[in-house]
Design an enzyme around this catalytic site. Structure first.
Site, mmCIF file in Angstrom:
data_model
loop_
_atom_site.group_PDB
_atom_site.id
_atom_site.type_symbol
_atom_site.label_atom_id
_atom_site.label_comp_id
_atom_site.label_asym_id
_atom_site.label_seq_id
_atom_site.Cartn_x
_atom_site.Cartn_y
_atom_site.Cartn_z
ATOM 1 N N THR A 115 34.058 32.149 34.064
ATOM 2 C CA THR A 115 34.382 30.810 33.535
ATOM 3 C C THR A 115 35.672 30.281 34.156
ATOM 4 O O THR A 115 36.542 29.746 33.473
ATOM 5 C CB THR A 115 34.470 30.830 31.991
ATOM 6 O OG1 THR A 115 35.495 31.752 31.613
ATOM 7 C CG2 THR A 115 33.163 31.228 31.358
ATOM 8 N N GLY A 116 35.767 30.464 35.477
ATOM 9 C CA GLY A 116 36.902 29.894 36.222
ATOM 10 C C GLY A 116 36.580 28.465 36.625
ATOM 11 O O GLY A 116 35.770 27.783 35.987
ATOM 12 N N VAL A 121 34.987 27.155 39.278
ATOM 13 C CA VAL A 121 33.615 26.854 39.716
ATOM 14 C C VAL A 121 32.656 26.924 38.519
ATOM 15 O O VAL A 121 31.843 26.019 38.301
ATOM 16 C CB VAL A 121 33.171 27.834 40.831
ATOM 17 C CG1 VAL A 121 31.695 27.691 41.133
ATOM 18 C CG2 VAL A 121 34.007 27.607 42.084
ATOM 19 N N ARG A 177 35.861 33.205 53.827
ATOM 20 C CA ARG A 177 35.015 33.664 52.720
ATOM 21 C C ARG A 177 34.677 35.153 52.836
ATOM 22 O O ARG A 177 34.581 35.863 51.845
ATOM 23 C CB ARG A 177 33.740 32.826 52.668
ATOM 24 C CG ARG A 177 34.004 31.343 52.364
ATOM 25 C CD ARG A 177 32.729 30.545 52.508
ATOM 26 N NE ARG A 177 32.892 29.123 52.264
ATOM 27 C CZ ARG A 177 33.248 28.235 53.195
ATOM 28 N NH1 ARG A 177 33.523 28.635 54.433
ATOM 29 N NH2 ARG A 177 33.339 26.950 52.896
ATOM 30 N N ALA A 206 26.916 31.983 43.177
ATOM 31 C CA ALA A 206 27.808 31.073 43.915
ATOM 32 C C ALA A 206 29.023 31.801 44.480
ATOM 33 O O ALA A 206 29.685 31.298 45.401
ATOM 34 C CB ALA A 206 28.274 29.938 43.017
ATOM 35 N N ARG A 262 27.949 17.736 51.783
ATOM 36 C CA ARG A 262 29.132 17.233 52.502
ATOM 37 C C ARG A 262 28.699 16.471 53.753
ATOM 38 O O ARG A 262 29.208 15.396 54.066
ATOM 39 C CB ARG A 262 30.040 18.409 52.897
ATOM 40 C CG ARG A 262 30.807 18.985 51.734
ATOM 41 C CD ARG A 262 31.534 20.275 52.095
ATOM 42 N NE ARG A 262 32.378 20.710 50.990
ATOM 43 C CZ ARG A 262 32.782 21.959 50.794
ATOM 44 N NH1 ARG A 262 32.432 22.912 51.640
ATOM 45 N NH2 ARG A 262 33.555 22.258 49.764
ATOM 46 N N HIS A 286 27.022 30.294 54.696
ATOM 47 C CA HIS A 286 27.953 29.351 54.069
ATOM 48 C C HIS A 286 29.338 29.825 54.512
ATOM 49 O O HIS A 286 29.991 30.621 53.853
ATOM 50 C CB HIS A 286 27.812 29.385 52.544
ATOM 51 C CG HIS A 286 28.888 28.591 51.846
ATOM 52 N ND1 HIS A 286 29.088 27.269 52.058
ATOM 53 C CD2 HIS A 286 29.837 28.968 50.950
ATOM 54 C CE1 HIS A 286 30.100 26.842 51.325
ATOM 55 N NE2 HIS A 286 30.583 27.864 50.652
ATOM 56 N N THR A 289 38.165 24.722 45.599
ATOM 57 C CA THR A 289 37.142 23.677 45.542
ATOM 58 C C THR A 289 36.221 24.003 44.376
ATOM 59 O O THR A 289 35.882 25.170 44.178
ATOM 60 C CB THR A 289 36.313 23.601 46.846
ATOM 61 O OG1 THR A 289 35.275 24.586 46.787
ATOM 62 C CG2 THR A 289 37.144 23.856 48.090
HETATM 63 N N1 LIG Z 1 29.229 28.991 47.093
HETATM 64 C C1 LIG Z 1 30.088 28.003 47.251
HETATM 65 O O1 LIG Z 1 29.763 26.993 47.892
HETATM 66 C C2 LIG Z 1 31.436 28.125 46.633
HETATM 67 C C3 LIG Z 1 31.828 29.325 46.126
HETATM 68 N N2 LIG Z 1 33.049 29.479 45.564
HETATM 69 C C4 LIG Z 1 33.373 30.819 45.085
HETATM 70 O O2 LIG Z 1 33.195 30.916 43.680
HETATM 71 C C5 LIG Z 1 33.965 32.027 43.195
HETATM 72 C C6 LIG Z 1 34.761 31.615 41.964
HETATM 73 O O3 LIG Z 1 35.760 30.689 42.327
HETATM 74 P P1 LIG Z 1 36.720 30.032 41.218
HETATM 75 O O4 LIG Z 1 35.939 29.681 40.031
HETATM 76 O O5 LIG Z 1 37.526 29.015 41.909
HETATM 77 O O6 LIG Z 1 37.652 31.276 40.867
HETATM 78 P P2 LIG Z 1 38.481 31.481 39.501
HETATM 79 O O7 LIG Z 1 39.511 32.513 39.797
HETATM 80 O O8 LIG Z 1 38.905 30.172 38.961
HETATM 81 O O9 LIG Z 1 37.392 32.075 38.504
HETATM 82 C C7 LIG Z 1 36.840 33.335 38.641
HETATM 83 C C8 LIG Z 1 36.561 33.851 37.247
HETATM 84 O O10 LIG Z 1 35.877 35.108 37.375
HETATM 85 C C9 LIG Z 1 36.334 35.902 36.294
HETATM 86 N N3 LIG Z 1 36.051 37.318 36.539
HETATM 87 C C10 LIG Z 1 36.633 38.146 37.422
HETATM 88 N N4 LIG Z 1 36.103 39.386 37.311
HETATM 89 C C11 LIG Z 1 35.153 39.319 36.355
HETATM 90 C C12 LIG Z 1 34.270 40.263 35.771
HETATM 91 N N5 LIG Z 1 34.239 41.545 36.168
HETATM 92 N N6 LIG Z 1 33.447 39.851 34.806
HETATM 93 C C13 LIG Z 1 33.462 38.561 34.364
HETATM 94 N N7 LIG Z 1 34.286 37.629 34.869
HETATM 95 C C14 LIG Z 1 35.123 38.005 35.857
HETATM 96 C C15 LIG Z 1 37.833 35.595 36.207
HETATM 97 O O11 LIG Z 1 38.393 35.996 34.980
HETATM 98 C C16 LIG Z 1 37.810 34.082 36.419
HETATM 99 O O12 LIG Z 1 37.728 33.387 35.188
HETATM 100 C C17 LIG Z 1 34.848 32.461 44.374
HETATM 101 O O13 LIG Z 1 34.296 33.596 45.002
HETATM 102 C C18 LIG Z 1 34.806 31.257 45.295
HETATM 103 O O14 LIG Z 1 35.072 31.589 46.632
HETATM 104 C C19 LIG Z 1 33.930 28.436 45.451
HETATM 105 C C20 LIG Z 1 33.566 27.197 45.911
HETATM 106 C C21 LIG Z 1 32.319 26.947 46.582
HETATM 107 C C1 LIG Z 2 35.193 27.524 48.810
HETATM 108 C C2 LIG Z 2 33.900 27.221 49.416
HETATM 109 O O1 LIG Z 2 33.102 28.074 49.697
HETATM 110 C C3 LIG Z 2 33.580 25.839 49.708
HETATM 111 O O2 LIG Z 2 34.158 24.912 49.119
HETATM 112 O O3 LIG Z 2 32.746 25.602 50.578
#
Ligand SMILES: NC(=O)C1=CN([C@@H]2O[C@H](COP(=O)(O)OP(=O)(O)OC[C@H]3O[C@@H](n4cnc5c(N)ncnc54)[C@H](O)[C@@H]3O)[C@@H](O)[C@H]2O)C=CC1
Ligand SMILES: CC(=O)C(=O)O
EC number: 1.1.1.27
Length: 314
Positions: A14-15, A17, A92, A122, A155, A179, A233
């Site tokens: 629940t971060g 994303v 990434r 994701a 995008r 990605h 992002t």
């Molecule tokens: N696929 C895509 O296009 C994109 C992917 N992402 C990726 O999404 C992921 C999350 O990014 P954000 O939300 O910004 O990070 P964030 O740090 O805001 O949130 C991550 C959450 O995961 C939780 N977490 C960590 N370990 C855990 C576990 N064992 N069990 C349950 N929860 C756990 C944390 O407490 C935190 O709330 C990253 O890997 C980021 O690179 C981000 C943007 C685009």
């Molecule tokens: C962080 C990431 O994977 C994106 O914004 O594309």
């Protein structure tokens, strides 16, 4: 609606994303029950409270609460956004080791509670994290979906729409591959409505192919630029995930560039990579094969190699 008809999502992570996705779900009324799980339980509880205060304005009656892994047993969708995000200067693929460890623990809990729906992933590096979910879960490949290049495609369409002053929904162009840094645009397949983008560019004063390549690079660098500006992002990916969820629950047969299982010369069990797919209630109904040019095939091949080599390193 009977309980059996409820569309239930368990969101793990629940971060930024995860909550951008949850907010998009609420605004678009895309499910009936949303369960939030995070290693930081207090955060999940706070997020559930905050979202619940928006339900009255949503036009629906979504049930939202901070839950447990036992909630996975009758979920339709388990969505994985838990894990480390990139910091400035990282790409990434740098996240793989840590996020793999996090996923191993999470998946054990999801699976031992009898989950049998569809996974949507994701967390980055998303193609490899999706492959890890596929391999650990033993689920059929169509039930494990990564967000792939769905965001990158959005995008690209946005930028093309701006350049040619056309609604991005009428710009039919894809980003394919990892990605990440090895992604590419198969320009031979890009259309405005049914008009090839090369013809459109030829008719537009001052448009050269080089400019299309610059747009492609802008897409490739978008995440780095946003992270430099605001550390992370999340809105774009939240919307992309909501779009995939809508295609699944609406049994839409929509074409989206998700991360899908590609069986072939890579890895014993195949790899996951961003590719246009038909998405419906069963997950990935089929991959859409495009008549790529020889250079485009080479770029797809090279992106597959990048993912396979990185996977092998762990
Ligand atoms: N696929 C895509 O296009 C994109 C992917 N992402 C990726 O999404 C992921 C999350 O990014 P954000 O939300 O910004 O990070 P964030 O740090 O805001 O949130 C991550 C959450 O995961 C939780 N977490 C960590 N370990 C855990 C576990 N064992 N069990 C349950 N929860 C756990 C944390 O407490 C935190 O709330 C990253 O890997 C980021 O690179 C981000 C943007 C685009
Ligand atoms: C962080 C990431 O994977 C994106 O914004 O594309």
């Amino acid at each position: 609606m009977e309980k059996a008809d409820k569309r239930k999502i368990v969101l793990i992570g629940t971060g930024m994303v995860g909550m951008s996705y949850a907010y998009a779900l609420l605004n678009q009324n895309l499910c009936d029950e949303l369960v939030l799980i995070d290693i930081n339980k207090k955060r999940a509880e706070g997020e559930a409270m905050d979202l619940n205060h928006g339900v009255a304005f949503s036009g629906g009656n979504m049930e939202i609460y901070a839950g447990e892994y036992t909630d996975c047993c009758n979920a339709d969708l388990v969505v994985l956004t838990a894990g480390l995000p990139q910091k400035e200067g990282q790409n990434r693929l740098d996240l793989l080791k840590e996020n793999r460890k996090i996923f191993e623990r999470i998946l054990q809990s999801v699976l031992e509670n009898g989950f049998h729906g569809i996974f949507l992933v994701a967390t980055n590096p998303v193609d490899i994290m999706t492959r890890i979910v596929y391999e650990i879960s033993g689920f059929p490949p169509e039930k494990v979906i990564g967000t792939g290049t769905a965001l990158d495609t959005a995008r690209l369409r946005y930028l093309l729409g701006e350049k040619f002053m056309i609604d991005p929904r009428n710009m039919h162009a894809y980003v394919m591959g990892e990605h990440g840094d090895s992604e590419f645009v198969p320009w031979s397949q890009a259309m405005m409505a049914t008009k090839p983008i090369f013809d459109l560019c030829g008719e537009t004063e001052g448009c050269h192919f080089q400019e299309l390549l610059e747009l492609e690079e802008e897409v490739r660098m978008a995440a780095y630029k946003i992270i430099e500006a605001k550390k992370a992002t999340y809105y774009g990916i939240g919307m992309a995930m909501a779009r995939i969820t809508k295609a699944i629950f609406g049994n839409e047969y929509s074409v989206l560039t998700v991360s899908a299982h590609l069986q072939g010369e890579y890895g014993e069990n195949g790899i996951y990579i961003g590719i246009p797919c038909v998405v419906n209630r069963m997950g990935i109904q089929r991959i859409v094969e495009l008549p790529l040019g020889s250079e485009e095939k080479q770029r797809l091949h090279s992106s597959c190699e990048t993912l396979e080599n990185t996977y092998r390193e762990i």
